[in-house]
Write a protein that holds these residues in place. Structure first.
Motif, PDB file in Angstrom:
ATOM      1  N   GLU A   1      -0.802 -13.702   0.027  1.00 14.61           N
ATOM      2  CA  GLU A   1      -1.131 -14.460  -1.187  1.00 14.61           C
ATOM      3  C   GLU A   1      -2.532 -15.028  -1.062  1.00 14.61           C
ATOM      4  O   GLU A   1      -2.913 -15.546  -0.026  1.00 14.61           O
ATOM      5  N   PHE A   2      -3.300 -14.890  -2.154  1.00  7.78           N
ATOM      6  CA  PHE A   2      -4.609 -15.541  -2.219  1.00  7.78           C
ATOM      7  C   PHE A   2      -4.506 -16.681  -3.216  1.00  7.78           C
ATOM      8  O   PHE A   2      -4.426 -16.441  -4.412  1.00  7.78           O
ATOM      9  N   LYS A   3      -4.486 -17.882  -2.745  1.00  6.93           N
ATOM     10  CA  LYS A   3      -4.437 -19.048  -3.633  1.00  6.93           C
ATOM     11  C   LYS A   3      -3.464 -18.839  -4.793  1.00  6.93           C
ATOM     12  O   LYS A   3      -3.838 -18.914  -5.969  1.00  6.93           O
TER      13      LYS A   3
ATOM     14  N   GLY B   1      -2.027   4.214  -5.358  1.00  7.26           N
ATOM     15  CA  GLY B   1      -1.713   3.211  -6.363  1.00  7.26           C
ATOM     16  C   GLY B   1      -2.945   2.937  -7.189  1.00  7.26           C
ATOM     17  O   GLY B   1      -4.055   3.222  -6.747  1.00  7.26           O
ATOM     18  N   PRO B   2      -2.741   2.387  -8.377  1.00  3.99           N
ATOM     19  CA  PRO B   2      -3.872   2.124  -9.266  1.00  3.99           C
ATOM     20  C   PRO B   2      -4.851   1.118  -8.649  1.00  3.99           C
ATOM     21  O   PRO B   2      -4.526   0.446  -7.668  1.00  3.99           O
ATOM     22  N   ASN B   3      -6.020   0.988  -9.238  1.00  7.07           N
ATOM     23  CA  ASN B   3      -7.011   0.021  -8.758  1.00  7.07           C
ATOM     24  C   ASN B   3      -6.414  -1.371  -8.692  1.00  7.07           C
ATOM     25  O   ASN B   3      -5.698  -1.779  -9.600  1.00  7.07           O
ATOM     26  N   GLY B   4      -6.701  -2.052  -7.611  1.00  7.42           N
ATOM     27  CA  GLY B   4      -6.220  -3.425  -7.478  1.00  7.42           C
ATOM     28  C   GLY B   4      -4.766  -3.519  -7.070  1.00  7.42           C
ATOM     29  O   GLY B   4      -4.189  -4.605  -7.083  1.00  7.42           O
ATOM     30  N   ALA B   5      -4.143  -2.386  -6.690  1.00  4.38           N
ATOM     31  CA  ALA B   5      -2.726  -2.407  -6.332  1.00  4.38           C
ATOM     32  C   ALA B   5      -2.489  -3.134  -5.005  1.00  4.38           C
ATOM     33  O   ALA B   5      -1.373  -3.536  -4.703  1.00  4.38           O
ATOM     34  N   GLY B   6      -3.542  -3.266  -4.199  1.00  9.53           N
ATOM     35  CA  GLY B   6      -3.387  -3.981  -2.930  1.00  9.53           C
ATOM     36  C   GLY B   6      -3.502  -3.078  -1.708  1.00  9.53           C
ATOM     37  O   GLY B   6      -3.168  -3.490  -0.598  1.00  9.53           O
ATOM     38  N   LYS B   7      -4.011  -1.879  -1.895  1.00 11.67           N
ATOM     39  CA  LYS B   7      -4.081  -0.919  -0.785  1.00 11.67           C
ATOM     40  C   LYS B   7      -5.024  -1.394   0.321  1.00 11.67           C
ATOM     41  O   LYS B   7      -4.670  -1.392   1.499  1.00 11.67           O
ATOM     42  N   THR B   8      -6.224  -1.788  -0.096  1.00 10.76           N
ATOM     43  CA  THR B   8      -7.185  -2.256   0.908  1.00 10.76           C
ATOM     44  C   THR B   8      -6.675  -3.515   1.588  1.00 10.76           C
ATOM     45  O   THR B   8      -6.839  -3.698   2.800  1.00 10.76           O
ATOM     46  N   THR B   9      -6.007  -4.355   0.813  1.00  9.35           N
ATOM     47  CA  THR B   9      -5.450  -5.576   1.406  1.00  9.35           C
ATOM     48  C   THR B   9      -4.405  -5.225   2.466  1.00  9.35           C
ATOM     49  O   THR B   9      -4.371  -5.841   3.539  1.00  9.35           O
ATOM     50  N   VAL B  10      -3.580  -4.215   2.199  1.00 18.58           N
ATOM     51  CA  VAL B  10      -2.609  -3.780   3.207  1.00 18.58           C
ATOM     52  C   VAL B  10      -3.344  -3.331   4.471  1.00 18.58           C
ATOM     53  O   VAL B  10      -2.971  -3.708   5.586  1.00 18.58           O
TER      54      VAL B  10
ATOM     55  N   ASP C   1      -9.720   4.400   4.657  1.00 17.26           N
ATOM     56  CA  ASP C   1      -9.692   3.827   3.312  1.00 17.26           C
ATOM     57  C   ASP C   1     -10.596   4.646   2.388  1.00 17.26           C
ATOM     58  O   ASP C   1     -11.811   4.541   2.453  1.00 17.26           O
ATOM     59  N   GLU C   2      -9.985   5.452   1.554  1.00 20.62           N
ATOM     60  CA  GLU C   2     -10.692   6.307   0.596  1.00 20.62           C
ATOM     61  C   GLU C   2     -11.827   7.100   1.242  1.00 20.62           C
ATOM     62  O   GLU C   2     -12.995   6.932   0.890  1.00 20.62           O
ATOM     63  N   PRO C   3     -11.476   7.999   2.160  1.00 17.70           N
ATOM     64  CA  PRO C   3     -12.523   8.735   2.867  1.00 17.70           C
ATOM     65  C   PRO C   3     -13.338   9.663   1.967  1.00 17.70           C
ATOM     66  O   PRO C   3     -14.455  10.022   2.331  1.00 17.70           O
TER      67      PRO C   3
HETATM   68  N1  LIG Z   1     -10.204 -12.045  -0.439  1.00 16.63           N
HETATM   69  C1  LIG Z   1      -9.578 -12.021  -1.628  1.00 16.63           C
HETATM   70  N2  LIG Z   1      -9.440 -13.148  -2.338  1.00 16.63           N
HETATM   71  C2  LIG Z   1      -8.817 -13.145  -3.533  1.00 16.63           C
HETATM   72  N3  LIG Z   1      -8.304 -12.043  -4.099  1.00 16.63           N
HETATM   73  C3  LIG Z   1      -8.421 -10.876  -3.451  1.00 16.63           C
HETATM   74  C4  LIG Z   1      -9.066 -10.800  -2.176  1.00 16.63           C
HETATM   75  N4  LIG Z   1      -9.047  -9.513  -1.761  1.00 16.63           N
HETATM   76  C5  LIG Z   1      -8.416  -8.826  -2.719  1.00 16.63           C
HETATM   77  N5  LIG Z   1      -8.023  -9.623  -3.735  1.00 16.63           N
HETATM   78  C6  LIG Z   1      -7.289  -9.216  -4.929  1.00 16.63           C
HETATM   79  O1  LIG Z   1      -6.143  -8.536  -4.497  1.00 16.63           O
HETATM   80  C7  LIG Z   1      -5.855  -7.443  -5.349  1.00 16.63           C
HETATM   81  C8  LIG Z   1      -5.724  -6.210  -4.522  1.00 16.63           C
HETATM   82  O2  LIG Z   1      -7.018  -5.812  -4.044  1.00 16.63           O
HETATM   83  P1  LIG Z   1      -7.233  -4.528  -3.129  1.00 16.63           P
HETATM   84  O3  LIG Z   1      -8.674  -4.484  -2.815  1.00 16.63           O
HETATM   85  O4  LIG Z   1      -6.285  -4.562  -2.007  1.00 16.63           O
HETATM   86  O5  LIG Z   1      -6.862  -3.352  -4.109  1.00 16.63           O
HETATM   87  P2  LIG Z   1      -6.978  -1.786  -3.874  1.00 16.63           P
HETATM   88  O6  LIG Z   1      -5.632  -1.241  -4.094  1.00 16.63           O
HETATM   89  O7  LIG Z   1      -7.618  -1.480  -2.596  1.00 16.63           O
HETATM   90  O8  LIG Z   1      -7.910  -1.388  -5.087  1.00 16.63           O
HETATM   91  P3  LIG Z   1      -9.025  -0.236  -5.204  1.00 16.63           P
HETATM   92  O9  LIG Z   1      -8.315   1.000  -5.558  1.00 16.63           O
HETATM   93  O10 LIG Z   1      -9.880  -0.725  -6.325  1.00 16.63           O
HETATM   94  O11 LIG Z   1      -9.745  -0.178  -3.910  1.00 16.63           O
HETATM   95  C9  LIG Z   1      -6.982  -7.386  -6.362  1.00 16.63           C
HETATM   96  O12 LIG Z   1      -6.546  -7.967  -7.542  1.00 16.63           O
HETATM   97  C10 LIG Z   1      -8.069  -8.209  -5.755  1.00 16.63           C
HETATM   98  O13 LIG Z   1      -8.839  -8.851  -6.739  1.00 16.63           O
END
Ligand SMILES: Nc1ncnc2c1ncn2[C@@H]1O[C@H](COP(=O)(O)OP(=O)(O)OP(=O)(O)O)[C@@H](O)[C@H]1O
Ligand SMILES: [Mg+2]
Lengths: 307, 252
Positions: free
Chosen positions: B17-19, B41-50, B176-178
């Motif tokens: 969770e971010f705030k 997953g679509p943009n912003g799905a959370g892949k990079t966060t995982v 990550d997206e090579p």
């Molecule tokens: N450090 C952070 N602080 C607040 N919100 C964040 C942070 N990092 C990511 N997010 C939010 O978390 C959600 C997931 O982001 P993430 O980068 O994981 O998506 P993604 O699946 O990798 O997208 P993409 O396909 O665009 O790379 C997004 O809505 C993003 O704005």
């Protein structure tokens, strides 16, 4: 060999210089050249803007002064002791600051250096506003009388060369490689398995130690340690020297220090004496706007384009 | 694909969770050894966060991560790397002011144990040059070993990144997206390269290019708004109406 020819010529000139130029001025120049080169190790090669390096330079300057005057340590040992204490201060301040980035790192180092400043102002051994005066120069290696400016000059030159070689080697070492990698891309270095904080900390400690070496040496030259050496102005001045000469170039900071010290000396005796800070400020602005690579950096670029 | 129940990497209830905003929510991920596993997953799905959670660049709010059965939830990024999980980044991660060979050498030199030796000459690293050039050769960069990396085209930088990652001989690679931002030819090149390096290793990759996913990946996990939507083979996942819906309106 060609790679080193520039440095050998510079060394030759430095050996001859005191026959033509006032040696005390040259010694001051060498001390600041070493200080700026040490600073460059952490800013130019580590990518960390320390705004507290006066604490190491000035701190060692007091410690060396005290060790020589009160404890009567031999000159070399007094200088080394000052450098070692500066290194320990670097370790303490570094441990607090090293996890921060950019402006936060600069702010913490500045705050810590200010604390050191107040500590030195209020400690009786520093002589407060009057400074620590009458530090004996003593002898080098127990036989060469340093009261003689010429002997003192070669002693300082030797220290400068040793310090400079340590910096050059550090930059071109396995450690230096990791350090440049960290500066280029911290996250990537981390993902390759490097505990980057430990590398940055070591660089910071080496930088602080050598800044202390410069500060201690300066005390011996002038037989005086004073508040100006620990003041934050000094931290700013070394940033200016490094940027002016060329950030992240081996010779740049020394050249920058040379320019600034020469200017200060020249202006101080002329009609512009009261305007020295303004002139330096203007130079700084011009440097940032027009010569972003600094004197040595721009020269190197020019040479690269010519061939 | 080896059909064992041997999972190299598993997460349970992984949440970030971010705030107050939940970027990753209760994700149970199971990656089998020696497979190529896609996270889509679509943009912003959370892949990079995982990815950031798995490699400890972010600290999970809740949940646990196990690598080879060992709990790594509280490890540090550099530790994860030394255990054998090495990641790449969505934006090419190279050392731009160094040469291509030096880039790879930075990865190789850690094993020498001299990385803190500031008194030793950098020449001592030259014994790594042959291995570095060999790795550069694997990704088609043999001609560029002396080039300053900032001057290389984007596709080459990504190839270099893979060579640098390979230098660590990781048991598991996270990419990550090579192929992001690459032309057709480069995509083809990187696809082949990933297949080549996947021998005896596990790869988890985020990939938007479904063509690449379908040719390379044994298993696919779909994320949507931080949560796991479904998991299966490409055929299974692409037939799932919920996946189509998640991507609806998207170019993919
Ligand atoms: N450090 C952070 N602080 C607040 N919100 C964040 C942070 N990092 C990511 N997010 C939010 O978390 C959600 C997931 O982001 P993430 O980068 O994981 O998506 P993604 O699946 O990798 O997208 P993409 O396909 O665009 O790379 C997004 O809505 C993003 O704005
Ligand atoms: Mg992403």
């Amino acid at each position: 060999m060609k790679k080193y020819s520039g440095y050998l010529i510079a060394l030759g000139l430095l050996m001859l210089a005191p026959t033509m130029i006032y040696p005390v001025f040259l010694m001051k120049l060498l001390c600041f050249a070493l200080f700026a080169s040490a600073f460059n190790l952490i800013l130019g090669y580590g990518g960390l803007l320390s705004f507290g390096h006066a604490a190491f330079f000035g701190g060692a300057s007091y410690i060396t002064g005290h060790a020589l005057k009160v404890w009567g340590l031999p000159t070399e040992l007094g200088i080394l002791f000052g450098a070692a204490v500066a290194g320990l201060m670097g370790l303490a301040i570094g441990m607090l600051a090293i996890r921060r980035h950019g402006i936060y790192f600069a702010m913490i180092t500045l705050a810590m250096a200010q604390m050191a400043y107040f500590l030195f102002v209020s400690s009786p051994f520093t002589g407060g506003e009057n400074g620590l005066q009458g530090v004996p120069r003593g002898t080098a290696l127990g036989m060469i009388d340093l009261q003689n400016d010429m002997s003192m000059y070669y002693f300082v030159l030797a220290i400068f060369v040793i310090g400079f070689l340590i910096i050059a080697r550090t930059v071109h070492s396995p450690f230096g490689q990791v350090l440049s990698a960290i500066r280029d891309n911290e996250d990537r270095a981390r993902s390759l398995g490097y505990d980057i904080e430990r590398y940055k900390l070591l660089a910071f400690v080496i930088s602080a130690t050598l800044a202390g070496l410069a500060g201690g040496t300066k005390t011996v030259v002038f037989q005086l340690a004073s508040l100006t050496d620990v003041h934050w102005h000094m931290s700013g001045e070394v940033v200016l020297m490094t940027l002016l000469g060329g950030l992240g170039t081996i010779a740049g900071p020394a050249v920058g220090a040379g320019i600034i010290i020469t200017l200060q000396n020249y202006l101080a005796s002329g009609p512009l004496a009261a305007w020295v800070p303004v002139v330096l400020g203007v130079i700084f602005v011009i440097c940032v706007l027009a010569f972003r690579r600094g004197v040595v950096g721009e020269l190197r670029e020019l040479i690269k384009r010519q061939f | 694909m080896t059909q064992t129940d041997d999972f190299i990497l598993q997460t349970r209830g992984l949440t970030k969770e971010f705030k107050g905003f939940t970027a990753v929510s209760e994700v149970d991920l199971n990656v089998r050894r020696h497979t190529i596993h896609a996270l889509i997953g679509p943009n912003g799905a959370g892949k990079t966060t995982v990815f950031n959670l798995l490699t400890k660049f972010l600290i999970p709010t809740r949940g646990s991560i196990a690598f080879n059965g060992r709990d790594i939830t509280n490890a540090k990024p550099a530790e994860i790397s030394r255990m054998g999980v090495v990641r790449s980044f969505q934006i090419s991660a190279v050392f731009p002011h160094m040469t291509a060979r030096e880039n790879v050498r930075v990865a190789l030199q850690r094993k020498l144990g001299t990385s803190f030796h500031f008194w030793r000459a950098a020449k001592s690293l030259n014994k790594l040059n042959d291995r570095a050039d060999e790795l550069l050769g694997m990704v088609g960069l043999e001609r560029f070993s002396e080039a300053i990396v900032a001057d290389l085209p984007y596709g080459r930088k990504r190839a270099l990144e893979i060579a640098t990652t390979l230098a660590l001989e990781p048991e598991m690679m996270l990419l990550d997206e090579p192929t992001q931002g690459m032309g057709r030819e480069d995509v083809e090149l990187i696809t082949q390269l990933i297949r080549k390096v996947s021998a005896n290793r596990t790869i988890l990759m985020v990939e938007h290019n479904l063509g690449v996913v379908s040719t390379l990946c044994d298993r696919i996990t779909v994320l949507q708004r931080g949560a796991l939507l479904t998991e299966g083979t490409y055929a299974e996942v692409s037939a799932d109406p919920r996946v189509k819906e998640a991507y609806m309106g998207k170019a993919a």
